[in-house]
Write a protein that holds these residues in place. Sequence first.
Motif, PDB file in Angstrom:
ATOM      1  N   ARG A   1       0.370  -1.679   0.012  1.00 45.51           N
ATOM      2  CA  ARG A   1      -0.020   0.029   0.182  1.00 45.51           C
ATOM      3  C   ARG A   1       0.853   1.156   0.135  1.00 45.51           C
TER       4      ARG A   1
ATOM      5  N   THR B   1      -6.322  -4.195  -2.965  1.00 43.66           N
ATOM      6  CA  THR B   1      -5.835  -2.886  -2.329  1.00 43.66           C
ATOM      7  C   THR B   1      -5.358  -1.611  -3.103  1.00 43.66           C
TER       8      THR B   1
ATOM      9  N   GLN C   1      -3.489   1.103  -3.654  1.00 41.78           N
ATOM     10  CA  GLN C   1      -2.009   1.934  -2.391  1.00 41.78           C
ATOM     11  C   GLN C   1      -2.310   3.475  -3.074  1.00 41.78           C
ATOM     12  N   GLU C   2      -1.677   3.967  -1.718  1.00 45.62           N
ATOM     13  CA  GLU C   2      -1.531   5.220  -1.291  1.00 45.62           C
ATOM     14  C   GLU C   2      -1.208   5.991  -2.465  1.00 45.62           C
TER      15      GLU C   2
END
Lengths: 205, 255
Positions: free
Chosen positions: A81, B72, B74-75
């Motif tokens: 992430r 998910t 990603q930032e």
Amino acid sequence: MFDQGAEAHRRQDQPRLSVVAGADPATPEALLHRTALGEDDAFAALYDLVSGRVYGLCLRIVRDPAQAEEVAQEVLVEVWRTATRFDERRGSATAWITTIAHRRAVDRVRSAQAAGERERRAAAESAEPEYDQVAEAAAGRLEHRQVRRCLKTLTELQRQAVTLAYYGGHTYRQVASLLDAAVPTVKSRIRDGLIKLRDCLEVSR
Amino acid sequence: MTTDEHTLIGAWALDAVDAGERELVERHLDSCASCAQEAAELREAVARLADVTIAEPPPRLRDSVLAEVRRTRQEAPVAAPGEAPESARDRRRRAPRSRSGTHRAHRLRLALGAAALAVVAAFAGVFATWSVMQQPGGEGDGSPIAAVLEAPDAEVAYKEADGGGRVTVISSDSLDDAVVVVSDLAAVGDDRSYQVWMVDEAGQVSAGVMDPGDSSATMLVEGLGDTQVIGVTNEPAGGSAAPTLPMVADVALDA
């Protein structure tokens, strides 16, 4: 009085941390960069490179294999992430990932402590890493020996303070209480112990 | 910099500090390049301690992680310095809001420009003319704070604080930034810090912590997003992970 000592300052003008992502596409840095671009296969390769390190550290700190697995999953997903935020000028990919793992594992342990679920004794007695056969079987035997050798160059108090804090997940105040030592002393021994460790690991690299 | 923050760097590198101390050290590192260098080196050394704990995870972990990663997002990256302001801001807008507080050091900078401060002080009471800032060569020129003050859509809101003083927020939707002016709050000892929060429907995130004992500050808050309220609380020195209620002041931003 916190004897920061000459060695604490000696090296400040030698920036050495910038790791250049070289031509080798399989370095953790290169894989992390490709992960940041959303490449699943790069992340899978990165997983294969670092999952043993992440899981092993979580296991050491939280102790319970099921919980270690949960925390390791959180860590590895966080690596995916936030790969976009990795900055190799500020440190290596391995250190970055290890830092995330350690912090997550420690958070888990501390929230469990806060909830009164944890037996403090278990952590205290296990703070010193035993000779780990699984680890020995894994990659990085040379590095493994270096760390052990370098830990031995620390004074007894430095070594105890560093290992209780790192492997036991304790705060320096808890370490002081476990060692029955003054809090400022422990704080200083941790810092000068780490400086010694850093110098030793670099010399032996 | 104090000896205390500096000697804490070792404990910080081992995650052997509490949340308030972590914040204290990280803010210290933001303002001290040689300390940041030392901290980074110690972190590298500390990471090597994990060389001896490597263990094979259960094979199912791989599938499980790769499956979660597939769903998910990603930032967004942190905007690089020197990047074109618009693209930096566009990115920030798209960025999911970090609730962890991990990146809060990047969200706030204490502004030191005296010129900017004076200008902001003028806004604190009344709507002054924006031309006040157009002083050629002034310290505020080109700074992110000046950009907020000069933004055509800048809005001013303020609230008198409990115990005295005032919190003023000048915000710009187009820039997604705000300038927060905290002035003359009730005096606190060196063991307390005022902390600024961005509050929206999902909860709050720290926008920054004032130096212990300080009761006035001017700060730039970046990445407002859907923030509805800028709140200020009185916390232990170095700040807290979650606000201690009641708030000293809460400034509602226009929707």
